[in-house]
Design a protein around this motif. Structure first.
Motif, PDB file in Angstrom:
ATOM      1  N   ALA A  65       0.828  -1.206   0.000  1.00 38.39           N
ATOM      2  CA  ALA A  65       0.000   0.000   0.000  1.00 38.39           C
ATOM      3  C   ALA A  65       0.861   1.253   0.000  1.00 38.39           C
ATOM      4  N   GLU A  66       1.928   1.248   0.757  1.00 38.82           N
ATOM      5  CA  GLU A  66       2.827   2.407   0.796  1.00 38.82           C
ATOM      6  C   GLU A  66       3.509   2.613  -0.546  1.00 38.82           C
ATOM      7  N   LEU A  67       3.950   1.507  -1.169  1.00 35.67           N
ATOM      8  CA  LEU A  67       4.612   1.623  -2.463  1.00 35.67           C
ATOM      9  C   LEU A  67       3.654   2.206  -3.515  1.00 35.67           C
ATOM     10  N   SER A  68       2.380   1.834  -3.436  1.00 36.17           N
ATOM     11  CA  SER A  68       1.386   2.369  -4.373  1.00 36.17           C
ATOM     12  C   SER A  68       1.159   3.858  -4.144  1.00 36.17           C
ATOM     13  N   SER A  69       1.149   4.271  -2.863  1.00 36.24           N
ATOM     14  CA  SER A  69       0.947   5.680  -2.557  1.00 36.24           C
ATOM     15  C   SER A  69       2.109   6.555  -3.035  1.00 36.24           C
ATOM     16  N   LEU A  70       3.274   5.974  -3.176  1.00 34.39           N
ATOM     17  CA  LEU A  70       4.437   6.721  -3.667  1.00 34.39           C
ATOM     18  C   LEU A  70       4.416   6.884  -5.182  1.00 34.39           C
ATOM     19  N   GLY A  71       3.500   6.220  -5.849  1.00 40.23           N
ATOM     20  CA  GLY A  71       3.374   6.343  -7.303  1.00 40.23           C
ATOM     21  C   GLY A  71       4.173   5.328  -8.074  1.00 40.23           C
ATOM     22  N   ALA A  72       4.612   4.246  -7.397  1.00 42.67           N
ATOM     23  CA  ALA A  72       5.410   3.239  -8.087  1.00 42.67           C
ATOM     24  C   ALA A  72       4.527   2.390  -8.975  1.00 42.67           C
ATOM     25  N   LYS A  73       5.118   1.822 -10.038  1.00 41.16           N
ATOM     26  CA  LYS A  73       4.443   0.894 -10.942  1.00 41.16           C
ATOM     27  C   LYS A  73       5.107  -0.476 -10.769  1.00 41.16           C
ATOM     28  N   PHE A  74       4.315  -1.471 -10.326  1.00 42.73           N
ATOM     29  CA  PHE A  74       4.874  -2.809 -10.032  1.00 42.73           C
ATOM     30  C   PHE A  74       3.800  -3.852 -10.215  1.00 42.73           C
ATOM     31  N   GLU A  75       4.215  -5.108 -10.303  1.00 39.95           N
ATOM     32  CA  GLU A  75       3.309  -6.242 -10.429  1.00 39.95           C
ATOM     33  C   GLU A  75       3.817  -7.384  -9.548  1.00 39.95           C
ATOM     34  N   ALA A  77       8.548   1.171 -12.392  1.00 38.20           N
ATOM     35  CA  ALA A  77       8.953   2.519 -11.999  1.00 38.20           C
ATOM     36  C   ALA A  77       8.814   2.621 -10.490  1.00 38.20           C
ATOM     37  N   VAL A  78       9.879   2.995  -9.814  1.00 38.36           N
ATOM     38  CA  VAL A  78       9.861   3.064  -8.358  1.00 38.36           C
ATOM     39  C   VAL A  78       9.210   4.346  -7.886  1.00 38.36           C
ATOM     40  N   LEU A  79       9.205   5.398  -8.738  1.00 41.65           N
ATOM     41  CA  LEU A  79       8.527   6.668  -8.505  1.00 41.65           C
ATOM     42  C   LEU A  79       7.910   7.110  -9.839  1.00 41.65           C
ATOM     43  N   PRO A  80       6.984   7.998  -9.777  1.00 42.23           N
ATOM     44  CA  PRO A  80       6.447   8.478 -11.059  1.00 42.23           C
ATOM     45  C   PRO A  80       7.546   9.093 -11.930  1.00 42.23           C
ATOM     46  N   GLY A  81       7.743   8.528 -13.078  1.00 38.87           N
ATOM     47  CA  GLY A  81       8.753   9.028 -13.997  1.00 38.87           C
ATOM     48  C   GLY A  81      10.152   8.527 -13.725  1.00 38.87           C
ATOM     49  N   VAL A  82      10.355   7.629 -12.740  1.00 35.81           N
ATOM     50  CA  VAL A  82      11.705   7.090 -12.437  1.00 35.81           C
ATOM     51  C   VAL A  82      11.646   5.590 -12.686  1.00 35.81           C
ATOM     52  N   LEU A 119      14.076   2.078  -1.723  1.00 33.11           N
ATOM     53  CA  LEU A 119      14.641   2.717  -2.907  1.00 33.11           C
ATOM     54  C   LEU A 119      13.839   3.973  -3.280  1.00 33.11           C
ATOM     55  N   ALA A 120      12.501   3.894  -3.178  1.00 32.08           N
ATOM     56  CA  ALA A 120      11.651   5.038  -3.518  1.00 32.08           C
ATOM     57  C   ALA A 120      11.879   6.194  -2.556  1.00 32.08           C
ATOM     58  N   HIS A 121      11.949   5.924  -1.267  1.00 33.84           N
ATOM     59  CA  HIS A 121      12.168   6.998  -0.291  1.00 33.84           C
ATOM     60  C   HIS A 121      13.559   7.618  -0.460  1.00 33.84           C
ATOM     61  N   TRP A 122      14.554   6.830  -0.777  1.00 30.51           N
ATOM     62  CA  TRP A 122      15.901   7.381  -0.968  1.00 30.51           C
ATOM     63  C   TRP A 122      15.919   8.355  -2.146  1.00 30.51           C
TER      64      TRP A 122
END
Length: 397
Positions: A223-233, A254-259, A274-277
């Motif tokens: 849930a936290e990873l989704s709130s950060l805007g990451a794209k994963f499966e 994508a670990v962040l939107p556009g990254v 990785l997203a928070h860093w």
């Protein structure tokens, strides 16, 4: 005895004043009956003179001065100096005999010599008997230690001689010299294998089990990873044996939107760190170093891979084989440039300052950080992992 009485009598006569001259002529007028020329003699005085002359010893003549100057005085005869007698009760007191004193010339003074210590074992005078034993020397005792025999080291024979071989044969149970039984280079051990081969064949430590994901923690992480805007499966579990695998892996596009990270496979906890860093440390540092530039992606060096640490043949399993690690080879910028990871300890440019800031900030989000140049295996990439350590310990280099 007779002389004593005569001396006493003479003393009495002198005290009372009765002494009469020894000889005096008597005039004829008074003694008409004594012929002329006869000398009157006092009988007691004559006795005293005869007795005194007989009792006196003849005086010795004093030597002349010339004789006294050149003469050498004769020393008095010396008495024999007794030798010390050993204490009774010991072997020396029973068997040792005092040697006879040698005759000394009378014209030379003799100084008594110090007696040597009495040996407990006197060597045998028989030439055919066993060899004489050396005398035993006793060390002086102390307040806490009684007198004891001195230890005289025995010289060892030279190696390679017959005496050395005989000594080795006489002592088969003697401990071996350190290093004597060690295998020389090129020699094999008892089982015919080299020592390096034996080390290589030693069983490696058992691999740790797969990381168990707690359902509630996994749900919160996703849930936290989704709130950060990451794209994963989410994907199927991975279990390759020997500790390699991920119980609940995810493929991150994508670990962040556009990254973008290229669809790397990892655990959810690794992706969140990785997203928070990137959001809290890397992008703010880039805004200062290169204003207006944005990070659009990470060029991964290594993600999930079933291998040991540093791709070695022996050792512990790598955190890449457990989905806990991610290697950054370069940062991708929105203008198409790449900031490659390399040793920048002495780099005084803004790029060097940015990389050092990003690397130092990574230790706030990951438990292990190995920056480029930290060791031989990490020269061109930045290693990040979330290995759980005791008491929150972190290893950052």
């Amino acid at each position: 005895m007779q002389h004593s009485w005569i001396a006493i009598l003479a003393g009495l006569l002198l005290m009372v004043g009765a002494g009469v001259p020894p000889e005096r002529p008597i005039p004829q007028a008074q003694h008409s009956g004594v012929p002329a020329g006869v000398v009157e003699v006092n009988f007691l005085t004559r006795i005293l003179q005869d007795g005194g002359s007989r009792g006196r010893a003849p005086r010795r003549r004093a030597p002349s001065r010339q004789q006294g100057r050149g003469a050498i005085p004769q020393p008095p005869a010396l008495a024999d100096v007794p030798l010390p007698i050993p204490k009774p009760g010991g072997e020396a007191g029973k068997t040792t005999e005092a040697p006879q004193q040698a005759e000394r010339p009378a014209d030379k003074p003799v100084v008594p010599e110090a007696q040597p210590p009495v040996a407990q074992n006197r060597p045998s005078e028989n030439p055919q008997g066993p060899p004489p034993t050396p005398p035993v020397v006793e060390q002086p005792g102390t307040a806490s230690e009684p007198p004891h025999e001195a230890e005289v080291p025995t010289p060892l024979p030279k190696p390679g001689t017959a005496a050395a071989d005989a000594q080795a044969a006489d002592k088969p149970d003697q401990a071996a010299t350190p290093g004597a039984d060690a295998a020389k280079p090129g020699e094999t051990a008892g089982d015919g294998k080299q020592p390096d081969e034996q080390k290589a064949e030693a069983p490696p430590p058992p691999p740790p089990p797969l990381v168990k994901e707690e359902p509630e923690e996994l749900k919160a992480c996703l849930a936290e990873l989704s709130s950060l805007g990451a794209k994963f499966e989410p994907t199927d579990p991975i279990d390759e044996g020997n500790g390699c695998g991920i119980e609940s892996p995810i493929d991150v596009a994508a670990v962040l939107p556009g990254v973008e990270v290229g669809g790397a496979t990892m655990r959810c906890k690794t992706a969140v760190s990785l997203a928070h860093w990137l959001k809290d440390t890397v992008q703010p540092a880039l805004d200062i170093a290169m204003p207006g530039r944005r990070i659009t992606g990470l060029l991964p060096g290594s993600t999930y891979a079933c291998r040991l640490r540093n791709s070695a043949s022996t050792g512990k399993i790598s955190e890449h084989a457990r989905g806990n690690a991610f290697d950054v080879a370069a940062f991708k910028l929105d203008n198409g440039e790449k900031l490659e990871m390399k040793p920048r300890t002495e780099d005084s440019t803004m790029e060097g300052a940015f990389q050092r800031t990003a690397t130092a900030g990574a230790c706030l989000h990951f438990t292990t950080v190995l920056s480029p140049g930290s060791d031989a295996a990490h020269q061109n990439h930045l290693h990040l992992d979330v290995l759980e350590r005791k008491d929150g310990y972190r290893y950052c280099r």
